[in-house]
Motif scaffolding. Structure first.
Motif, PDB file in Angstrom:
ATOM      1  N   ARG A 146      -6.163  16.486 -26.469  1.00 26.59           N
ATOM      2  CA  ARG A 146      -7.148  15.497 -26.032  1.00 26.59           C
ATOM      3  C   ARG A 146      -7.957  15.998 -24.847  1.00 26.59           C
ATOM      4  N   ILE A 147      -7.296  16.660 -23.907  1.00 28.22           N
ATOM      5  CA  ILE A 147      -8.025  17.219 -22.761  1.00 28.22           C
ATOM      6  C   ILE A 147      -9.042  18.244 -23.241  1.00 28.22           C
ATOM      7  N   ALA A 148      -8.626  19.123 -24.180  1.00 26.53           N
ATOM      8  CA  ALA A 148      -9.530  20.139 -24.711  1.00 26.53           C
ATOM      9  C   ALA A 148     -10.720  19.509 -25.420  1.00 26.53           C
ATOM     10  N   ALA A 149     -10.519  18.334 -25.998  1.00 19.56           N
ATOM     11  CA  ALA A 149     -11.596  17.632 -26.706  1.00 19.56           C
ATOM     12  C   ALA A 149     -12.474  16.814 -25.770  1.00 19.56           C
ATOM     13  N   GLY A 150     -12.154  16.800 -24.468  1.00 22.24           N
ATOM     14  CA  GLY A 150     -12.999  16.109 -23.499  1.00 22.24           C
ATOM     15  C   GLY A 150     -12.690  14.651 -23.294  1.00 22.24           C
ATOM     16  N   TRP A 151     -11.490  14.197 -23.715  1.00 24.54           N
ATOM     17  CA  TRP A 151     -11.126  12.806 -23.473  1.00 24.54           C
ATOM     18  C   TRP A 151     -10.982  12.589 -21.966  1.00 24.54           C
ATOM     19  N   SER A 152     -11.357  11.420 -21.494  1.00 22.65           N
ATOM     20  CA  SER A 152     -11.403  11.158 -20.052  1.00 22.65           C
ATOM     21  C   SER A 152     -10.011  11.114 -19.435  1.00 22.65           C
ATOM     22  N   ALA A 153      -9.981  11.099 -18.105  1.00 20.73           N
ATOM     23  CA  ALA A 153      -8.719  11.233 -17.368  1.00 20.73           C
ATOM     24  C   ALA A 153      -7.710  10.143 -17.687  1.00 20.73           C
ATOM     25  N   PHE A 154      -8.145   8.955 -18.071  1.00 20.35           N
ATOM     26  CA  PHE A 154      -7.204   7.865 -18.311  1.00 20.35           C
ATOM     27  C   PHE A 154      -6.298   8.150 -19.499  1.00 20.35           C
ATOM     28  N   TRP A 155      -6.677   9.111 -20.338  1.00 24.23           N
ATOM     29  CA  TRP A 155      -5.845   9.522 -21.463  1.00 24.23           C
ATOM     30  C   TRP A 155      -4.856  10.611 -21.071  1.00 24.23           C
ATOM     31  N   HIS A 156      -4.907  11.096 -19.858  1.00 18.99           N
ATOM     32  CA  HIS A 156      -4.053  12.207 -19.426  1.00 18.99           C
ATOM     33  C   HIS A 156      -2.753  11.637 -18.855  1.00 18.99           C
TER      34      HIS A 156
END
Length: 329
Positions: A146-156
């Protein structure tokens, strides 16, 4: 210029919304009407794509400097100005931007058991119909993708709770006396005492605020066919919302979210098997956090009972930090 004197910088799902509301009641403090302006997260316009719902969230960023300063323009003369964006602690570039623009800022950090924080974060997005994975452990396993796909910080979910790394970097930019650290449990279990600590840190009168507003408990909908169907509609709505102006998408999606959460049970505590599966993701960072702060956080590696409390005796946590460092409860 009308810039804040202090910032509540983290962590998400650690009571920062309630803390913002409590501080706003102090007569010597002015808190921004927009609780999370997110100004320091970008150097310009935020991106317009990411995970489910991110595009709408990005539209809410206060990213123009004039708009950001306008949030504090109504502050009474002599009042301390503050805002709360709990992603600033996580974002290293945000830390640098704060240092460049407000080098003397006082920073407030609330630390929550990172496994509990991740679970609360996941529940928030699951209950809203945005999280497609119905198990927090499996959702955490998707984080790198998800991070690699550019999902925002709230998904981290995991990375947001690696406080040792975040604070180690923060202390290269700000002196320790400019940073107040305390635990989320302090805000819940001893609100008056904790608020007085914050007021003393900020240099305003103590004893003026003694309560923290009750936070809304996120409902935990069951993974039924109905919930899955409504969730798909929500995700379709937020995807379509990327092409809609302003808050149109929110007005479409919010009624669906309300229907999903109606009659939902409160967030259920993690089972020990789930906790065991997630603890290894934080073990090395907890050791770093102890090194950086000089405080004990070993209780975060232990099981909890059904109410979320620790099993067994609580380790010593209310002691003066070594080398004159800030005390963390």
């Amino acid at each position: 210029m009308s810039l804040p004197d202090f910032l509540v910088i983290g962590a998400p799902k650690a009571g920062t919304t309630a803390l913002h509301a409590a501080l706003a009641r102090h007569p010597q403090i002015f808190m921004s009407a927009v609780k999370e302006p997110k100004f320091f997260l970008t150097d310009g316009p935020p991106p317009d794509r990411g995970g489910p719902g991110d595009a709408q969230t990005f539209k809410e960023h206060v990213w123009r400097r004039a708009d950001y300063e306008a949030l504090f323009a109504a502050a009474p003369a002599g009042a301390l100005k503050g805002e709360s964006t709990p992603f600033y602690l996580y974002d290293r570039q945000a830390q640098r931007r704060i240092r460049a623009m407000i080098p003397g800022a006082r920073l407030i950090v609330v630390l929550r058991d990172p496994v509990e924080r991740a679970h609360s974060n996941w529940t928030h997005l699951w209950s809203a119909g945005l999280e497609p994975i119905g198990d927090v452990v499996r959702a955490c396993a998707e984080e790198d993708r998800r991070i690699a796909a550019g999902w925002s910080a709230f998904w981290h979910y995991v990375s947001l709770g690696r406080y040792g790394e975040q604070l180690e970097h923060l202390f290269t930019l700000f002196p320790r006396e400019n940073v107040l650290l305390f635990r989320y449990r302090d805000l819940v279990d001893a609100p008056a005492e904790t608020l007085d600590r914050i007021c003393a840190f900020l240099g305003v009168r103590e004893g003026m605020i003694g309560e923290v507003p009750r936070e809304n408990v996120t409902a935990h909908p069951e993974p039924t066919l109905r919930h899955r169907a409504l969730s798909r509609l929500v995700r379709l709505g937020v995807t379509a919302g990327r092409r809609l102006p302003g808050t149109v998408a929110s007005r479409i999606v919010e009624p669906l979210e309300k229907v999903m959460q109606d009659n939902g049970r409160p967030r259920r505590p993690l089972g020990w098997e789930q906790r065991q599966a997630l603890i290894p993701r934080f073990r090395d960072d907890i050791a770093l956090l102890e090194q950086v702060t000089g405080e004990h956080f070993g209780d975060w590696l232990r099981p909890r009972d059904r109410s979320g409390g620790l099993m067994g005796d609580r380790p010593p946590g209310q002691r003066q930090a070594r080398n004159g460092r800030p005390r963390v409860h």
